[in-house]
Design a protein around this motif. Structure first.
Motif, PDB file in Angstrom:
ATOM      1  N   GLY A 181       0.710  -1.596  -0.007  1.00  0.00           N
ATOM      2  CA  GLY A 181      -0.171   0.124   0.083  1.00  0.00           C
ATOM      3  C   GLY A 181       1.197   1.108  -0.109  1.00  0.00           C
TER       4      GLY A 181
ATOM      5  N   ARG B 161      -9.853   8.751   3.012  1.00  0.00           N
ATOM      6  CA  ARG B 161      -9.671   7.590   2.785  1.00  0.00           C
ATOM      7  C   ARG B 161      -9.374   6.992   1.240  1.00  0.00           C
ATOM      8  NH1 ARG B 161     -13.994   5.208   5.499  1.00  0.00           N
ATOM      9  NH2 ARG B 161     -13.110   3.204   4.455  1.00  0.00           N
TER      10      ARG B 161
ATOM     11  N   LYS C 262      -7.825   3.356  -1.236  1.00  0.00           N
ATOM     12  CA  LYS C 262      -7.819   2.094  -1.559  1.00  0.00           C
ATOM     13  C   LYS C 262      -6.558   1.670  -1.122  1.00  0.00           C
ATOM     14  CE  LYS C 262     -12.107   2.678  -5.233  1.00  0.00           C
ATOM     15  NZ  LYS C 262     -11.770   2.673  -6.764  1.00  0.00           N
ATOM     16  N   ALA C 263      -6.848   0.319  -1.183  1.00  0.00           N
ATOM     17  CA  ALA C 263      -5.724  -0.653  -0.948  1.00  0.00           C
ATOM     18  C   ALA C 263      -4.106   0.182  -0.159  1.00  0.00           C
ATOM     19  CB  ALA C 263      -5.296  -0.935  -2.682  1.00  0.00           C
ATOM     20  N   SER C 264      -4.904   0.711   0.316  1.00  0.00           N
ATOM     21  CA  SER C 264      -3.761   0.968   1.943  1.00  0.00           C
ATOM     22  C   SER C 264      -2.858   0.102   2.780  1.00  0.00           C
ATOM     23  CB  SER C 264      -3.954   2.098   2.260  1.00  0.00           C
ATOM     24  OG  SER C 264      -5.582   2.183   3.639  1.00  0.00           O
TER      25      SER C 264
ATOM     26  N   ASP D 244     -10.221  -3.673   0.766  1.00  0.00           N
ATOM     27  CA  ASP D 244     -10.823  -2.689   1.160  1.00  0.00           C
ATOM     28  C   ASP D 244     -12.720  -2.908   0.977  1.00  0.00           C
ATOM     29  OD1 ASP D 244      -9.002  -1.020   0.382  1.00  0.00           O
ATOM     30  OD2 ASP D 244      -8.834  -1.575  -1.881  1.00  0.00           O
TER      31      ASP D 244
ATOM     32  N   TRP E 278     -17.368   1.994  -1.031  1.00  0.00           N
ATOM     33  CA  TRP E 278     -16.483   2.978  -2.152  1.00  0.00           C
ATOM     34  C   TRP E 278     -17.506   4.380  -2.377  1.00  0.00           C
ATOM     35  CZ3 TRP E 278     -12.504   3.605   0.495  1.00  0.00           C
ATOM     36  CH2 TRP E 278     -11.679   3.502   0.885  1.00  0.00           C
TER      37      TRP E 278
ATOM     38  N   ILE F 218     -12.068   8.432  -3.947  1.00  0.00           N
ATOM     39  CA  ILE F 218     -11.095   7.973  -3.146  1.00  0.00           C
ATOM     40  C   ILE F 218      -9.778   7.955  -3.729  1.00  0.00           C
ATOM     41  CG2 ILE F 218     -10.645   5.642  -1.577  1.00  0.00           C
ATOM     42  CD1 ILE F 218     -13.572   6.450  -1.863  1.00  0.00           C
TER      43      ILE F 218
END
Length: 268
Positions: A30, A198, A200-202, A206, A212, A224
């Motif tokens: 991420g 926020r 994604k893919a952090s 998800d 989302w 996002i």
């Protein structure tokens, strides 16, 4: 600024990190992985640290960095990490990024946390940033300066339902950066916090696409964020373009933290 300095400033060069060495704690796929990618593209050498040896290796192989497994809640492990940085980089050791602790909330009402749960939140969220600064700060000062960038959270700035203890720990991290920047500033060490919205893919699972979509409708940019947008901010804060920025909490959230929760804000 003198006329000579005005005419000679190379802003793109100030974004470069050529020859410098950095430690990235939490170098997964991420935000941490993207920080490693951004730094190496800017010319830096990077030690990619993760509690999972295979994750550290994967990121290091992808960016040409150095893999290292370590538990950031262990002072002994952290000492070993920065001893490795000193060995690998010497006087070129220039900083650290602490991505670990974003996000690791344990959702629940305030009354649901026992002492162990409270300690765990602080251990994962606050402790790594403090210990990194305690160990790396003097090393960077001895090298003539450097940067430490911590990853914070909107939960440390605004009340977020069911993550009070996580948000409290993040708020403490934000405050700690202010104190640390004051203490280490005379030695040329800059300390800042990047606060993601926020993303994604952090590093966590998800939610479903429809979730989302609902979240994105509340964000002024109507989307996002992605890890590279946080990594870009951290690259800027690390670079000489940000040479006069220290002790700051920089929010990267598409504008959501500035939006009121009043009903009028829900009108498209």
């Amino acid at each position: 600024m003198s006329d000579k300095e005005w005419q000679s400033t190379d802003y793109l060069q100030k974004l470069r990190l050529d020859g410098r060495g950095y430690v990235v704690l939490g170098a997964g796929s991420g935000i941490g992985g993207q920080v490693c990618r951004a730094f190496t593209q800017a010319g830096a050498r990077v030690i990619c640290v993760d509690i999972q040896a295979d994750v550290a290796k994967m990121t290091a192989e992808a960016v040409g960095g150095i893999a290292m497994q370590a538990d950031v809640t262990s002072r002994a492990d952290m000492t070993a990490v920065f001893e490795r940085a000193n060995s690998e980089f010497g006087k070129q050791f220039a900083g650290a990024v602490v991505v670990v602790g974003h996000p690791v909330p344990a959702p629940g009402p305030i009354g649901s946390y026992d002492d162990e749960g409270l300690f765990r939140q602080y251990q994962l969220v606050l402790h790594p940033g403090v210990v990194t600064t305690q160990i790396a700060g003097p090393m960077l000062a001895a090298n003539g300066g450097g940067t430490i960038t911590l990853v914070g959270s909107l939960a440390g700035l605004r009340s977020t339902k069911r993550v009070a203890m996580y948000g409290t720990a993040k708020a403490a991290l934000h405050s700690f950066a202010m104190f640390a920047a004051d203490e280490y500033g005379p030695s040329g060490v800059r300390i800042n916090v990047a606060v993601p919205g926020r993303i994604k893919a952090s590093g966590t699972v998800d939610p479903a696409p429809e979730v989302w979509e609902r979240v994105a409708r509340g964000i002024p940019l109507r989307r996002i964020g992605v890890p590279s947008e946080i990594a870009g901010t951290i690259l800027f804060l690390t670079s000489d373009l940000a040479s006069y920025i220290s002790g700051q909490v920089i929010v990267v959230d598409g504008g959501i933290s500035g939006v009121s929760a009043l009903p009028s804000s829900l009108v498209a």
